[in-house]
Motif scaffolding. Structure first.
Motif, mmCIF file in Angstrom:
data_model
loop_
_atom_site.group_PDB
_atom_site.id
_atom_site.type_symbol
_atom_site.label_atom_id
_atom_site.label_comp_id
_atom_site.label_asym_id
_atom_site.label_seq_id
_atom_site.Cartn_x
_atom_site.Cartn_y
_atom_site.Cartn_z
ATOM 1 N N GLY A 233 56.102 39.511 60.968
ATOM 2 C CA GLY A 233 55.287 40.005 62.375
ATOM 3 C C GLY A 233 53.783 40.184 62.054
ATOM 4 O O GLY A 233 53.072 39.604 62.771
ATOM 5 N N LEU A 234 53.517 40.840 60.902
ATOM 6 C CA LEU A 234 52.221 40.961 60.358
ATOM 7 C C LEU A 234 51.425 39.923 60.247
ATOM 8 O O LEU A 234 50.254 39.561 60.512
ATOM 9 C CB LEU A 234 52.153 41.969 59.446
ATOM 10 C CG LEU A 234 50.768 42.679 58.925
ATOM 11 C CD1 LEU A 234 50.398 43.635 60.282
ATOM 12 C CD2 LEU A 234 50.745 43.642 57.912
ATOM 13 N N VAL A 235 52.093 38.872 59.633
ATOM 14 C CA VAL A 235 51.413 37.508 59.206
ATOM 15 C C VAL A 235 51.269 36.583 60.718
ATOM 16 O O VAL A 235 50.124 36.195 61.046
ATOM 17 C CB VAL A 235 52.021 36.552 58.503
ATOM 18 C CG1 VAL A 235 51.847 35.292 58.407
ATOM 19 C CG2 VAL A 235 52.251 37.280 57.038
ATOM 20 N N LEU B 225 53.111 37.343 72.084
ATOM 21 C CA LEU B 225 52.264 37.867 73.156
ATOM 22 C C LEU B 225 50.944 37.572 72.862
ATOM 23 O O LEU B 225 50.033 37.338 73.902
ATOM 24 C CB LEU B 225 52.630 39.357 73.325
ATOM 25 C CG LEU B 225 54.127 39.756 73.767
ATOM 26 C CD1 LEU B 225 54.334 41.306 73.785
ATOM 27 C CD2 LEU B 225 54.354 39.194 75.238
ATOM 28 N N SER B 226 50.361 37.821 71.662
ATOM 29 C CA SER B 226 48.889 37.556 71.509
ATOM 30 C C SER B 226 48.773 36.008 71.519
ATOM 31 O O SER B 226 47.596 35.883 72.270
ATOM 32 C CB SER B 226 48.739 38.020 69.895
ATOM 33 O OG SER B 226 48.676 39.411 69.841
ATOM 34 N N ALA B 227 49.403 34.966 71.483
ATOM 35 C CA ALA B 227 49.443 33.815 71.468
ATOM 36 C C ALA B 227 49.308 33.401 73.008
ATOM 37 O O ALA B 227 48.275 32.768 73.295
ATOM 38 C CB ALA B 227 50.326 32.993 70.635
ATOM 39 N N VAL B 228 49.749 33.835 73.815
ATOM 40 C CA VAL B 228 49.795 33.870 75.088
ATOM 41 C C VAL B 228 48.503 34.246 75.731
ATOM 42 O O VAL B 228 47.951 33.565 76.589
ATOM 43 C CB VAL B 228 50.925 34.401 75.797
ATOM 44 C CG1 VAL B 228 50.935 34.193 77.523
ATOM 45 C CG2 VAL B 228 52.515 33.780 75.475
ATOM 46 N N VAL B 229 48.235 35.376 75.550
ATOM 47 C CA VAL B 229 46.990 35.917 75.912
ATOM 48 C C VAL B 229 45.592 34.935 75.509
ATOM 49 O O VAL B 229 44.639 34.710 76.204
ATOM 50 C CB VAL B 229 46.648 37.538 75.330
ATOM 51 C CG1 VAL B 229 45.131 37.732 75.523
ATOM 52 C CG2 VAL B 229 47.695 38.551 75.826
ATOM 53 N N THR C 284 39.370 35.213 70.428
ATOM 54 C CA THR C 284 40.539 34.929 69.598
ATOM 55 C C THR C 284 40.299 35.808 68.521
ATOM 56 O O THR C 284 41.417 36.451 68.236
ATOM 57 C CB THR C 284 40.538 33.306 68.768
ATOM 58 O OG1 THR C 284 40.436 32.406 70.109
ATOM 59 C CG2 THR C 284 41.770 33.361 68.044
ATOM 60 N N ALA C 285 39.175 36.134 67.807
ATOM 61 C CA ALA C 285 39.013 36.998 66.830
ATOM 62 C C ALA C 285 39.406 38.415 67.272
ATOM 63 O O ALA C 285 39.946 39.319 66.602
ATOM 64 C CB ALA C 285 37.441 37.012 66.222
ATOM 65 N N ALA C 286 38.787 38.866 68.592
ATOM 66 C CA ALA C 286 39.303 40.020 69.025
ATOM 67 C C ALA C 286 40.399 40.444 69.075
ATOM 68 O O ALA C 286 41.106 41.385 68.998
ATOM 69 C CB ALA C 286 38.393 40.158 70.453
ATOM 70 N N VAL C 287 41.417 39.488 69.671
ATOM 71 C CA VAL C 287 42.687 39.448 69.976
ATOM 72 C C VAL C 287 43.625 39.606 68.657
ATOM 73 O O VAL C 287 44.298 40.574 68.459
ATOM 74 C CB VAL C 287 43.492 38.274 70.621
ATOM 75 C CG1 VAL C 287 44.849 38.181 70.653
ATOM 76 C CG2 VAL C 287 42.665 38.228 72.068
ATOM 77 N N ILE C 288 43.108 39.000 67.485
ATOM 78 C CA ILE C 288 43.691 38.859 66.570
ATOM 79 C C ILE C 288 43.414 40.334 65.495
ATOM 80 O O ILE C 288 44.370 41.101 64.922
ATOM 81 C CB ILE C 288 43.215 37.984 65.345
ATOM 82 C CG1 ILE C 288 43.688 36.468 65.805
ATOM 83 C CG2 ILE C 288 43.819 37.968 63.914
ATOM 84 C CD1 ILE C 288 43.220 35.114 64.948
ATOM 85 N N ALA C 289 42.260 40.940 65.628
ATOM 86 C CA ALA C 289 41.947 42.089 65.219
ATOM 87 C C ALA C 289 42.583 43.366 65.813
ATOM 88 O O ALA C 289 43.120 44.110 65.274
ATOM 89 C CB ALA C 289 40.392 42.412 65.501
ATOM 90 N N TYR C 290 42.709 42.932 67.257
ATOM 91 C CA TYR C 290 43.352 44.160 67.808
ATOM 92 C C TYR C 290 44.875 44.099 67.641
ATOM 93 O O TYR C 290 45.342 45.334 67.190
ATOM 94 C CB TYR C 290 43.574 44.112 69.474
ATOM 95 C CG TYR C 290 44.446 44.852 70.102
ATOM 96 C CD1 TYR C 290 43.894 46.186 70.404
ATOM 97 C CD2 TYR C 290 45.688 44.549 70.544
ATOM 98 C CE1 TYR C 290 44.832 47.121 71.145
ATOM 99 C CE2 TYR C 290 46.512 45.186 71.417
ATOM 100 C CZ TYR C 290 46.069 46.638 71.608
ATOM 101 O OH TYR C 290 47.160 47.517 72.230
#
Length: 482
Positions: free
Chosen positions: A298-300, A429-433, A459-465
């Motif tokens: 999940g973290l990866v 969910l992050s991928a959909v966003v 994309t960087a912002a979504v991954i960081a969150y």
């Protein structure tokens, strides 16, 4: 040198995170250097020269899949004191590397011709030196991975990358063509091997024990089979591109393949150095692997899924902006490869988990089913749709064959599917966003530069969150049971 015991319940999670961050830094620095050099080389070399080098890399990758005969994996996953096994592991890996090197030297003409680049024969032979060197790197590299000593590994790998890029850049500027890439690669590998000796304090010490030979060999056969099949699955698109579409198309594919691996290989390369050791230590500590696998994957996935989706949607403007107009055909294959690379990361994670629990044969059968589906699909797509077809064939097989079959394999060894689904749900969910946001950016952007800049920041912002929101779930996932 033995693994330090985990002193506290959360100790393994802490060591995993520290190792993950250092491994991430290692991968990022290497990729940034390779990325910058790739831009320079794309303007110094023609696609055909990249194609010759790519042919040699395919052969090298196949040989590296089995030259240590599973010795490194056996060292990393073994419980207790591993030192008595090391002389036998040294012998197996060094002799295996030498055999693979000789085999490559003899078969290079046939292999190069089969891959559609007969002129790459001498480069294939030269690059096979890396296979010989890798036999010496096996034990010291495995010991650093076993100890999660990523700081020392960072020093070795980063120094090798600097040497590789420096030698390659100078030779390319002097007009050495594809040989610049090959000589730089071998030079960097040689430096890494010497530094691994020094930093691990493990120097070549050959020996033989029938007990340990049977342990490494019995386990190694399945590991080698699994690794070789995985490498073949990853090499099929390059083989088909070279043999069906020619060396120039292979140059475009090689560039697209490198770009498709940016977000995914950063994560995959980062996790690969620590995943097997963490799963093996979690097993030794009595941790529930069902829960641990969901937490780690999940973290990866928080980085892999959004990153892969972003690269697929930004493929066109990215290639044009970074590499120039002559490389635009590479964008045709990039989108599909970016999606396929997502499945490859989860396949690598599943492989490490299967190795940790001692089920390498199951992994080999899984890789075989992937390969059986991939070959005819890729060949048919190449004839029907060219480069673009090859890229999307990888995506289709990865999503609809590789991922389901890997889930089946994990279920057979007791890893619950629902645990994995719960673990990767935030990633989905992050991928959909990211997908929705990038589609809107592409609709309203006016230039490739604007699309790439805005899309990259979003994309960087979504991954960081996602990382900071879910990183603490790893502590409970790696707690020992009972």
């Amino acid at each position: 040198m033995t693994v330090e015991p985990t002193a506290a319940p959360g100790g393994l999670a802490g060591r995993f995170r520290r190792g993950l961050w250092l491994s991430l830094l290692n991968t990022l620095l290497s990729r940034i250097g390779t990325f910058v050099m790739g831009i320079v080389l794309a303007r110094l070399l023609v696609p055909e020269e990249f194609g010759l080098y790519a042919t040699a890399l395919v052969v090298q990758g196949l040989l590296l899949a089995f030259n240590d005969f599973g010795a490194a994996t056996a060292v990393v996953r073994r419980s207790g004191d591993v030192r008595p096994m090391l002389p036998t592991a040294w012998t197996i890996s060094v002799v295996g590397g030498a055999i693979a090197f000789v085999a490559c030297a003899l078969s290079a003409p046939a292999l190069s011709t089969a891959l559609g680049s007969p002129h790459a024969t001498e480069i294939v032979r030269f690059l096979a030196i890396n296979v010989l060197l890798d036999g010496f790197a096996c034990v010291p590299g495995a010991m650093l991975s076993r100890e999660l000593a990523q700081a020392r590994r960072l020093v070795a790998d980063l120094t090798g990358t600097v040497v590789n890029l420096a030698v390659t850049g100078v030779l390319a500027f002097l007009g050495a063509g594809a040989w610049a890439l090959a000589i730089g690669h071998v030079s960097g590998t040689a430096v890494v091997v010497v530094l691994l000796f020094v930093l691990s304090k493990h120097w070549p010490r050959l020996g033989f024990s029938s007990e340990y030979f049977k342990e490494v060999g019995g386990y190694g056969i399945s590991v080698v089979a699994s690794s070789l099949l995985l490498m073949l699955a990853q090499s099929v698109p390059q083989m088909v591109t070279g043999s069906v579409l020619g060396a120039t198309a292979l140059g475009f594919f090689y560039l697209a393949s490198n770009v498709s691996n940016w977000p995914v290989s950063i994560v995959s390369g980062t996790v690969e150095r620590v995943a097997l050791a963490v799963f093996a230590r979690a097993r030794d500590n009595g941790t529930d692997l069902d829960r641990a696998s969901g937490g780690v994957m999940g973290l990866v996935g928080v980085a892999v899924l959004p990153g892969g989706v972003a690269l697929a949607l930004l493929a066109g403007p990215l290639v044009e902006l970074v590499y120039g107009h002559q490389w635009v055909p590479a964008a045709l294959v990039l989108s599909g490869l970016a999606i396929a690379a997502i499945g490859r990361v989860f396949a690598d994670m599943a492989l490490n988990l299967l190795l940790a629990v001692g089920a390498p044969l199951s992994s080999a059968l899984i890789q075989l089913s992937w390969l059986v589906a991939l070959v005819p699909t890729t060949v048919a797509a190449a004839h029907a749709w060219g480069l673009a077809g090859i890229g999307w064939a990888q995506a289709v097989v990865a999503l609809f064959v590789a991922v389901p079959v890997h889930l089946w394999g994990l279920r057979r060894v007791g890893v619950g599917i629902m645990s994995l689904v719960r673990g990767i749900l935030p990633s989905l969910l992050s991928a959909v966003v990211v997908a929705v946001g990038l589609v809107l950016i592409r609709v309203f952007s006016t230039s490739p530069l604007l699309s790439v800049a805005l899309g990259g920041v979003f994309t960087a912002a979504v991954i960081a969150y996602g990382w900071f929101r879910f990183r603490h779930t790893l502590d409970s996932a790696l707690l020992p049971t009972g």
